[in-house]
Enzyme design. Structure first.
Site, mmCIF file in Angstrom:
data_model
loop_
_atom_site.group_PDB
_atom_site.id
_atom_site.type_symbol
_atom_site.label_atom_id
_atom_site.label_comp_id
_atom_site.label_asym_id
_atom_site.label_seq_id
_atom_site.Cartn_x
_atom_site.Cartn_y
_atom_site.Cartn_z
ATOM 1 N N GLU A 98 0.788 -1.242 0.000
ATOM 2 C CA GLU A 98 0.000 0.000 0.000
ATOM 3 C C GLU A 98 0.820 1.292 0.000
ATOM 4 O OE1 GLU A 98 -2.986 -0.280 3.092
ATOM 5 O OE2 GLU A 98 -4.096 -1.763 1.934
ATOM 6 N N GLU B 163 -6.108 -7.632 -1.776
ATOM 7 C CA GLU B 163 -6.690 -7.541 -0.425
ATOM 8 C C GLU B 163 -8.116 -7.065 -0.569
ATOM 9 O OE1 GLU B 163 -4.916 -5.211 2.704
ATOM 10 O OE2 GLU B 163 -2.879 -5.856 2.219
#
Ligand code: NAG
Ligand code: NAG
Length: 440
Positions: free
Chosen positions: A230, A350
């Site tokens: 991320e 995810e």
């Protein structure tokens, strides 16, 4: 055989009897279709023997992952904690338990952390200093995954502070008196820190597994590398800093390792110049994070795109229905990018939602299944996150023990089976035939 065909007959009757309610019984007819088609699995090699089987590397052809020359669609999950728990003897059995349970659901890929920088049970104690005890734990995870027939997506550093992350690298540089800035984003632009990270990459990729003697860069158990979980670089909203970092690091990986696929680890937000920043991004903040899904994923040494989905974190005041609508739109938009802009697979690495999990999972699985059926760029999805029993301390609001939730468990297996129907059985899915014939 007799049993199977009589059950098939019953299913067909159900379908015929409810013909008027087609959308509702779509699922039942899909099951019936699976029944009718499973004879194609009878050519599954029943003489599977571990020692004869040369595990293949997953490759890419355009928008498709391929395995042994055939398209490969992924049903998988996240268990970030495998290495961490493999260090100590008392928690090590959790690794096998999780991988075995994943394999039992026919899952082919687990995403996990191949880093722990400076924290308890750290792999990297300080820049370039590694704890051999923890490296052996990572060796163990890889060997165990191979034994269970599960491949690994290994992530190399965290943007967030858990398990060290970029802020740990910045602290190290500061402590060693070489840091340019105290900003955590200096992880991306400080030349000394870039060198720390490159040295980390090189150590991991050339690590020789002490249990099987295979260098990580030569091990097909590793599905792919992920540069960073991320990444965000809000201090440069133009996106140039992060772009430059991804270019440099991805090229560096490819110099050392030409066999494995590579992804960035992006959440998938569109940058300010992309029209989709206004129409598809969750809210305005999302285009100001210094990342840009298209630009970052286009880099030639990046093999596939990664996208995350956390609707209840990304929106203020949205109802569940709107979460689900958003997720469908978000996925279709990125799959379209994979097709039209990138010519690369797009993997949803995810996804988590605190409530209404089954509806959320089903929405995501449906999009992947439909994409796979058309051989489009939606390459798979990895749930965040699975744990085994007794791990509450390591959970967040999204984690589940799948076999403790029968309805979710069933959905996951249905996804395995319908993807298998498209791509044929993967050799590592040893129990597929039993799984897909009996569970329905
Ligand atoms: C890649 O896919 C294209 C189009 O489906 C196909 O023609 C080609 O043979 C594939 N290449 C490889 C190396 O598999
Ligand atoms: C860097 O990140 C750490 C951990 O998230 C935080 O405590 C710290 O305040 C950040 N430093 C700066 C300068 O923002």
């Amino acid at each position: 055989m007799i049993l199977r065909s009589s059950r098939l007959y019953k299913k067909k009757m159900v379908v015929a009897g409810n013909g008027l309610f087609y959308p509702i019984i779509g699922f039942a007819s899909c099951l019936a279709f699976l029944y009718m088609s499973f004879h194609s699995f009878s050519d599954l090699r029943s003489d599977f023997r571990e020692e004869e089987h040369q595990l293949a590397f997953v490759k890419r052809n355009g928008t498709q992952f391929t395995l042994e020359g055939k398209p490969f669609y992924i049903n998988g999950w996240n268990s970030y904690w495998l290495m961490y728990h493999a260090v100590d003897e008392y928690s090590r059995p959790r690794v096998r338990e999780m991988l075995q349970a994943g394999a039992k659901m026919g899952l082919t890929l687990c995403r996990t952390w191949a880093f722990n920088d400076g924290e308890y049970n750290a792999l990297q104690l300080s820049p370039g200093q590694f704890d051999e005890r923890v490296f052996k734990a990572l060796d163990h995870v890889i060997v165990e995954a191979r034994q269970q027939g599960v491949r690994l997506l290994l992530c190399l550093v965290n943007n967030l502070q858990n398990y060290g992350g970029k802020s740990q690298y910045v602290r190290w540089a500061w402590q060693e008196g070489v840091g340019l800035s105290s900003s955590n984003d200096s992880f991306f632009f400080d030349p000394s820190i870039r060198n720390y990270f490159k040295s980390y990459i090189k150590t991991i990729l050339t690590r020789k597994n002490t249990l099987n003697g295979i260098e990580y860069r030569d091990d097909p158990t590793i599905f792919a590398w992920e540069l960073i979980n991320e990444p965000r670089c809000s201090t440069d909203a133009s996106g140039d800093t992060l772009q430059d970092w991804i270019e440099e690091m991805s090229e560096f990986v490819k110099v050392i390792d030409k066999k494995h696929l590579l992804t960035v680890g992006l959440e998938g937000f569109y940058g300010p110049k992309n029209p989709k920043a206004l129409t598809v991004n969750p809210e305005q903040w999302a285009s100001r994070l210094g990342s840009d899904f298209i630009r970052n994923s286009k880099i030639p040494s990046i093999d596939f795109a990664s996208v995350h989905m956390y609707p209840d974190h990304w929106f203020h005041d949205l109802e569940v229905e709107d979460h689900l609508k958003f997720v469908t739109k978000w996925m279709l938009s990125h799959i379209e990018d994979g097709e039209k802009e990138l010519n690369k697979p797009v993997m949803f690495t995810e996804f988590g939602l605190a409530d209404q999990l089954d509806r959320f999972y089903k929405t995501i699985f449906d999009v992947i299944y439909k994409s796979a059926k058309k051989h489009q760029a939606g390459a798979g999805a990895l749930a965040w996150q699975f744990l085994v029993a007794g791990m509450d301390k390591y959970n967040d609001e999204f984690g589940i023990v799948p076999w403790e939730r029968p309805s979710t468990y069933k959905l996951i297996i249905e996804q395995t089976c319908r993807l298998a129907k498209i791509q044929g059985p993967i050799l590592e899915q040893r129990n597929l035939k039993e799984l897909c014939l009996q569970k329905q």
